[in-house]
Design an enzyme around this catalytic site. Structure first.
Site, PDB file in Angstrom:
ATOM      1  N   PRO A   1      -7.289   7.789  -3.530  1.00 11.64           N
ATOM      2  CA  PRO A   1      -8.720   7.489  -3.642  1.00 11.64           C
ATOM      3  C   PRO A   1      -9.367   7.308  -2.270  1.00 11.64           C
ATOM      4  CG  PRO A   1      -7.407   5.565  -4.226  1.00 11.64           C
ATOM      5  CD  PRO A   1      -6.433   6.685  -4.007  1.00 11.64           C
TER       6      PRO A   1
ATOM      7  N   ARG B   1       0.834  -1.220   0.000  1.00 10.56           N
ATOM      8  CA  ARG B   1       0.000   0.000   0.000  1.00 10.56           C
ATOM      9  C   ARG B   1       0.861   1.260   0.000  1.00 10.56           C
ATOM     10  NH1 ARG B   1      -3.310   2.364   4.748  1.00 10.56           N
ATOM     11  NH2 ARG B   1      -4.832   3.679   3.688  1.00 10.56           N
TER      12      ARG B   1
ATOM     13  N   HIS C   1       0.589   4.427  -2.460  1.00 12.08           N
ATOM     14  CA  HIS C   1       0.405   5.805  -1.990  1.00 12.08           C
ATOM     15  C   HIS C   1       1.549   6.703  -2.459  1.00 12.08           C
ATOM     16  CE1 HIS C   1      -2.773   5.386   1.428  1.00 12.08           C
ATOM     17  NE2 HIS C   1      -3.070   4.635   0.396  1.00 12.08           N
ATOM     18  N   ASP C   2       2.741   6.145  -2.583  1.00 10.35           N
ATOM     19  CA  ASP C   2       3.855   6.940  -3.110  1.00 10.35           C
ATOM     20  C   ASP C   2       3.562   7.341  -4.551  1.00 10.35           C
ATOM     21  OD1 ASP C   2       6.310   8.209  -3.282  1.00 10.35           O
ATOM     22  OD2 ASP C   2       7.371   6.386  -3.888  1.00 10.35           O
TER      23      ASP C   2
ATOM     24  N   ASP D   1      -9.902  -9.622   3.467  1.00  5.91           N
ATOM     25  CA  ASP D   1     -10.241 -10.894   2.825  1.00  5.91           C
ATOM     26  C   ASP D   1     -10.255 -11.931   3.951  1.00  5.91           C
ATOM     27  OD1 ASP D   1     -10.416 -13.265   1.436  1.00  5.91           O
ATOM     28  OD2 ASP D   1      -8.551 -12.996   0.304  1.00  5.91           O
TER      29      ASP D   1
ATOM     30  N   GLY E   1       3.878  11.079  -8.195  1.00  6.51           N
ATOM     31  CA  GLY E   1       4.614   9.990  -8.843  1.00  6.51           C
ATOM     32  C   GLY E   1       5.438   9.191  -7.846  1.00  6.51           C
TER      33      GLY E   1
ATOM     34  N   ASP F   1      -3.877 -14.028  -2.608  1.00  2.00           N
ATOM     35  CA  ASP F   1      -4.594 -14.957  -3.495  1.00  2.00           C
ATOM     36  C   ASP F   1      -5.578 -14.160  -4.366  1.00  2.00           C
ATOM     37  OD1 ASP F   1      -6.665 -14.255  -1.784  1.00  2.00           O
ATOM     38  OD2 ASP F   1      -6.587 -16.139  -0.667  1.00  2.00           O
TER      39      ASP F   1
ATOM     40  N   HIS G   1      -6.464  -5.532  -2.360  1.00  2.00           N
ATOM     41  CA  HIS G   1      -7.251  -5.700  -1.135  1.00  2.00           C
ATOM     42  C   HIS G   1      -7.504  -7.172  -0.796  1.00  2.00           C
ATOM     43  CE1 HIS G   1      -8.856  -1.291  -1.260  1.00  2.00           C
ATOM     44  NE2 HIS G   1      -7.586  -1.377  -0.939  1.00  2.00           N
ATOM     45  N   THR G   2      -6.817  -8.058  -1.457  1.00  2.00           N
ATOM     46  CA  THR G   2      -6.855  -9.466  -1.053  1.00  2.00           C
ATOM     47  C   THR G   2      -5.973  -9.696   0.173  1.00  2.00           C
ATOM     48  OG1 THR G   2      -6.557 -11.745  -1.780  1.00  2.00           O
ATOM     49  CG2 THR G   2      -4.950 -10.173  -2.565  1.00  2.00           C
TER      50      THR G   2
ATOM     51  N   ASP H   1       8.199   8.750  -6.249  1.00  3.66           N
ATOM     52  CA  ASP H   1       9.426   9.512  -5.978  1.00  3.66           C
ATOM     53  C   ASP H   1       9.842   9.446  -4.514  1.00  3.66           C
ATOM     54  OD1 ASP H   1       7.452  10.981  -4.770  1.00  3.66           O
ATOM     55  OD2 ASP H   1       8.200  12.926  -5.448  1.00  3.66           O
TER      56      ASP H   1
ATOM     57  N   ASN I   1      -2.924   8.378   5.294  1.00  2.00           N
ATOM     58  CA  ASN I   1      -1.671   7.709   5.625  1.00  2.00           C
ATOM     59  C   ASN I   1      -1.589   7.339   7.091  1.00  2.00           C
ATOM     60  OD1 ASN I   1      -0.741   7.818   3.050  1.00  2.00           O
ATOM     61  ND2 ASN I   1       0.384   9.718   3.329  1.00  2.00           N
TER      62      ASN I   1
HETATM   63  C1  HEM Z   1      -9.154   1.713  -5.677  1.00  2.00           C
HETATM   64  C2  HEM Z   1      -9.007   2.616  -4.755  1.00  2.00           C
HETATM   65  C3  HEM Z   1      -8.542   2.283  -3.370  1.00  2.00           C
HETATM   66  C4  HEM Z   1      -9.109   2.711  -2.226  1.00  2.00           C
HETATM   67  C5  HEM Z   1     -10.308   3.620  -2.106  1.00  2.00           C
HETATM   68  C6  HEM Z   1      -8.370   2.137  -1.136  1.00  2.00           C
HETATM   69  C7  HEM Z   1      -8.640   2.354   0.203  1.00  2.00           C
HETATM   70  C8  HEM Z   1      -8.074   1.659   1.245  1.00  2.00           C
HETATM   71  C9  HEM Z   1      -8.409   1.814   2.629  1.00  2.00           C
HETATM   72  C10 HEM Z   1      -9.433   2.810   3.178  1.00  2.00           C
HETATM   73  C11 HEM Z   1      -7.688   0.914   3.335  1.00  2.00           C
HETATM   74  C12 HEM Z   1      -7.740   0.655   4.838  1.00  2.00           C
HETATM   75  C13 HEM Z   1      -6.693   1.426   5.597  1.00  2.00           C
HETATM   76  C14 HEM Z   1      -6.900   1.258   7.072  1.00  2.00           C
HETATM   77  O1  HEM Z   1      -7.980   1.574   7.541  1.00  2.00           O
HETATM   78  O2  HEM Z   1      -5.974   0.808   7.756  1.00  2.00           O
HETATM   79  C15 HEM Z   1      -6.876   0.198   2.399  1.00  2.00           C
HETATM   80  C16 HEM Z   1      -6.005  -0.793   2.731  1.00  2.00           C
HETATM   81  C17 HEM Z   1      -5.160  -1.393   1.840  1.00  2.00           C
HETATM   82  N1  HEM Z   1      -5.011  -1.080   0.507  1.00  2.00           N
HETATM   83 FE1  HEM Z   1      -6.225   0.094  -0.568  1.00  2.00          FE
HETATM   84  N2  HEM Z   1      -7.366   1.378  -1.633  1.00  2.00           N
HETATM   85  C18 HEM Z   1      -7.418   1.444  -3.002  1.00  2.00           C
HETATM   86  C19 HEM Z   1      -6.545   0.850  -3.881  1.00  2.00           C
HETATM   87  C20 HEM Z   1      -5.464   0.101  -3.502  1.00  2.00           C
HETATM   88  C21 HEM Z   1      -4.406  -0.309  -4.388  1.00  2.00           C
HETATM   89  C22 HEM Z   1      -4.281   0.096  -5.842  1.00  2.00           C
HETATM   90  C23 HEM Z   1      -3.557  -1.070  -3.651  1.00  2.00           C
HETATM   91  C24 HEM Z   1      -2.292  -1.743  -4.075  1.00  2.00           C
HETATM   92  C25 HEM Z   1      -2.096  -2.238  -5.249  1.00  2.00           C
HETATM   93  C26 HEM Z   1      -4.097  -1.135  -2.311  1.00  2.00           C
HETATM   94  C27 HEM Z   1      -3.551  -1.859  -1.293  1.00  2.00           C
HETATM   95  C28 HEM Z   1      -4.045  -1.875  -0.006  1.00  2.00           C
HETATM   96  C29 HEM Z   1      -3.545  -2.768   1.013  1.00  2.00           C
HETATM   97  C30 HEM Z   1      -2.506  -3.841   0.827  1.00  2.00           C
HETATM   98  C31 HEM Z   1      -4.246  -2.461   2.184  1.00  2.00           C
HETATM   99  C32 HEM Z   1      -4.065  -3.113   3.560  1.00  2.00           C
HETATM  100  C33 HEM Z   1      -3.077  -2.321   4.374  1.00  2.00           C
HETATM  101  C34 HEM Z   1      -2.793  -2.905   5.742  1.00  2.00           C
HETATM  102  O3  HEM Z   1      -3.015  -4.081   5.977  1.00  2.00           O
HETATM  103  O4  HEM Z   1      -2.305  -2.128   6.584  1.00  2.00           O
HETATM  104  N3  HEM Z   1      -5.237  -0.387  -2.262  1.00  2.00           N
HETATM  105  N4  HEM Z   1      -7.120   0.679   1.120  1.00  2.00           N
HETATM  106  C1  LIG Z   2       2.639   6.771   9.769  1.00  4.41           C
HETATM  107  C2  LIG Z   2       2.308   8.185  10.009  1.00  4.41           C
HETATM  108  O1  LIG Z   2       3.151   9.035   9.883  1.00  4.41           O
HETATM  109  N1  LIG Z   2       1.057   8.440  10.335  1.00  4.41           N
HETATM  110  C3  LIG Z   2       0.590   9.788  10.572  1.00  4.41           C
HETATM  111  C4  LIG Z   2      -0.565  10.055   9.627  1.00  4.41           C
HETATM  112  O2  LIG Z   2      -1.182  11.273   9.912  1.00  4.41           O
HETATM  113  C5  LIG Z   2      -1.657  11.428  11.233  1.00  4.41           C
HETATM  114  C6  LIG Z   2      -2.337  12.761  11.329  1.00  4.41           C
HETATM  115  O3  LIG Z   2      -3.374  12.837  10.424  1.00  4.41           O
HETATM  116  C7  LIG Z   2      -0.499  11.288  12.216  1.00  4.41           C
HETATM  117  O4  LIG Z   2      -0.998  11.385  13.547  1.00  4.41           O
HETATM  118  C8  LIG Z   2       0.185   9.951  12.011  1.00  4.41           C
HETATM  119  O5  LIG Z   2       1.291   9.831  12.841  1.00  4.41           O
END
Ligand code: HEM
Ligand SMILES: CC(=O)N[C@H]1CO[C@H](CO)[C@@H](O)[C@@H]1O
Ligand SMILES: *[C@@H]1O[C@H](CO)[C@@H](O)[C@H](O)[C@H]1NC(C)=O
Ligand SMILES: *[C@@H]1O[C@H](CO)[C@@H](O)[C@H](O)[C@H]1NC(C)=O
Ligand SMILES: *[C@@H]1O[C@H](CO)[C@@H](O)[C@H](O)[C@H]1NC(C)=O
Ligand SMILES: *[C@@H]1O[C@H](CO)[C@@H](O)[C@H](O)[C@H]1NC(C)=O
Ligand SMILES: *[C@@H]1O[C@H](CO)[C@@H](O)[C@H](O)[C@H]1NC(C)=O
Ligand SMILES: *[C@@H]1O[C@H](CO)[C@@H](O)[C@H](O)[C@H]1NC(C)=O
Length: 328
Positions: free
Chosen positions: A166, A66, A70-71, A247, A76, A255, A196-197, A78, A98
């Site tokens: 997004p 993720r 986000h980077d 998942d 881009g 998966d 999101h798998t 970077d 973040n």
């Molecule tokens: C399509 C638009 C997307 C949206 C709206 C979105 C949104 C989110 C949100 C809200 C979370 C939960 C964060 C949290 O509450 O801790 C999340 C987790 C995650 N996203 Fe997305 N995401 C998107 C696309 C992607 C893409 C493109 C990837 C990577 C290819 C990705 C990989 C992940 C991963 C791996 C997690 C789990 C992170 C963790 O376990 O800490 N997402 N995403």
């Molecule tokens: C990992 C990290 O730096 N998280 C920061 C994300 O932003 C919040 C404020 O919105 C900080 O409190 C977190 O430390």
């Protein structure tokens, strides 16, 4: 999981592949094997260090994937997501989306190993792209070659993270539009959402769907009502701390189950459910769901390479950071 025994032959195989396409550069100036001369062991050091960490803490693989996403979406790929805030600037890291990023210590650990071997040569942006790739393949996901040569940016602005990442509440039109601004098409959106798998989410990302969808104390009709009941048991209203598996049952394994979930109206976010609101994307979701992800691994690899090229700095642009959290 890749075992210690499999590792040497695996790396040898990768090395052969890298050598074969060594000078095959792409339009953006990234190329495979970019560090072959300047830091020949870079990819191997990064793999090994990442492996040491992920084998002990496999749940870090998801946030590292993720982090690369986000980077790339903000300025881009970077390394801007890695920069700490300064006295005068709040960086991307401190933006709400973040909040839940973690694993920065992995990047720092990898960077210091790489710096020891070849000081000042390998960028943090490249390290992040490789660590994301390695992490995915270490949790049974696909492996792909990462074109390299990214340079690190010197700028990171909190507000840009808010406008370029997004939202989990986004509809399909908004998602397609945002991805298009990053050079990614509908298929890439369908494929990359499959990230999101793995991983977990905080309840805030979807609890509106459980409790107050349109402000009338209602639920989201596009979610399986049985799934709503299950999620309500995990997330009470206003819960800011609980983590839910995206998942369920295989959130640590890369998966193809994401597509089965989405097809069954069990995608966690509105943005996951929204994939069913576009004919092309819906067809992709149902194809993967009904064929055990016949092309997902290959597609994911291709879309990751594509995403990883977005907005990169190359040549004399940017810098090679000494420490990933700080500009030089
Ligand atoms: C399509 C638009 C997307 C949206 C709206 C979105 C949104 C989110 C949100 C809200 C979370 C939960 C964060 C949290 O509450 O801790 C999340 C987790 C995650 N996203 Fe997305 N995401 C998107 C696309 C992607 C893409 C493109 C990837 C990577 C290819 C990705 C990989 C992940 C991963 C791996 C997690 C789990 C992170 C963790 O376990 O800490 N997402 N995403
Ligand atoms: C990992 C990290 O730096 N998280 C920061 C994300 O932003 C919040 C404020 O919105 C900080 O409190 C977190 O430390
Ligand atoms: C990475 O680990 C493998 C297997 O343990 C080892 O053969 C290789 O030398 C290591 N690479 C580096 C650069 O340390
Ligand atoms: C960056 O910020 C984190 C969290 O505040 C901190 O732990 C880390 O030491 C900082 N890194 C540097 C190089 O200052
Ligand atoms: C700090 O923010 C300003 C304005 O948002 C920006 O122009 C500048 O490049 C930023 N500096 C860093 C180091 O991010
Ligand atoms: C998507 O959301 C935007 C902003 O809220 C709205 O203007 C648009 O009508 C929505 N589109 C669809 C297809 O729901
Ligand atoms: C649901 O949303 C409406 C409108 O935003 C708000 O007035 C109401 O208090 C909310 N109900 C609950 C239970 O949060
Ligand atoms: C969750 O966070 C919001 C905003 O930060 C806060 O208003 C609310 O009280 C928190 N809820 C709980 C249960 O801690």
């Amino acid at each position: 999981m890749v075992t210690g025994q499999k590792l040497p032959s695996f790396l040898f195989f990768q090395l052969i592949l890298v050598l074969q396409v060594l000078y095959h550069s792409n339009a953006q100036g990234l190329k495979l094997g970019y560090y072959h001369k300047t830091c020949p062991n870079a990819e191997s050091i990064i793999w090994n260090t990442t492996h040491q960490i992920i084998s002990r803490a496999p749940t870090l693989a998801a946030p590292l994937l993720r982090m690369h996403f986000h980077d790339c979406f903000v300025r881009g790929c970077d390394g801007s997501v890695l920069l700490n805030s300064t006295k005068t600037n709040q960086s991307e890291k401190d933006a709400f989306p973040n909040l839940s990023l973690r694993g920065f210590h992995v990047i720092d650990a990898v960077k210091s190993e790489v710096e020891e071997a070849c000081p000042g040569v390998v960028s943090c942006a490249d390290i992040l792209a490789l660590v994301a790739r390695d992490s995915v393949s270490m949790i049974q996901g696909p492996f792909w070659e990462v074109p390299l040569g990214r340079r690190d940016g010197r700028v990171s602005i909190l507000n840009e993270a808010l406008t370029n990442l997004p939202s989990p509440f986004a509809n399909i039109t908004q998602l397609k539009q945002l991805f298009a601004t990053k050079g990614l098409n509908e298929k890439d959106l369908a494929v990359l959402s499959g990230g999101h798998t793995v991983g977990t989410s905080h309840c805030v990302g979807f609890s509106n769907r459980l409790y107050n969808f349109t402000g009338k104390g209602d639920t989201d009709p596009s979610m399986d009502p049985n799934y709503i009941v299950k999620l309500k048991q995990k997330c009470k209203p206003g819960d800011n701390t609980t983590l839910v598996e995206m998942d369920p049952g295989s959130f640590k394994t890369f998966d193809d189950n994401y597509y089965t979930l989405v097809a069954k109206r069990r995608g966690l976010f509105q943005s996951d459910a929204a994939l069913l609101n576009d004919a092309v994307i819906k067809a992709y979701v149902f194809l993967q769901a009904s064929t055990h992800g016949s092309t997902f691994a290959k597609d994911f690899a291709a879309s990751m390479v594509k995403m990883g090229k977005f907005g990169v700095l190359t040549g004399k642009q940017g810098e090679i950071r000494k420490h990933c959290a700080l500009v030089n």
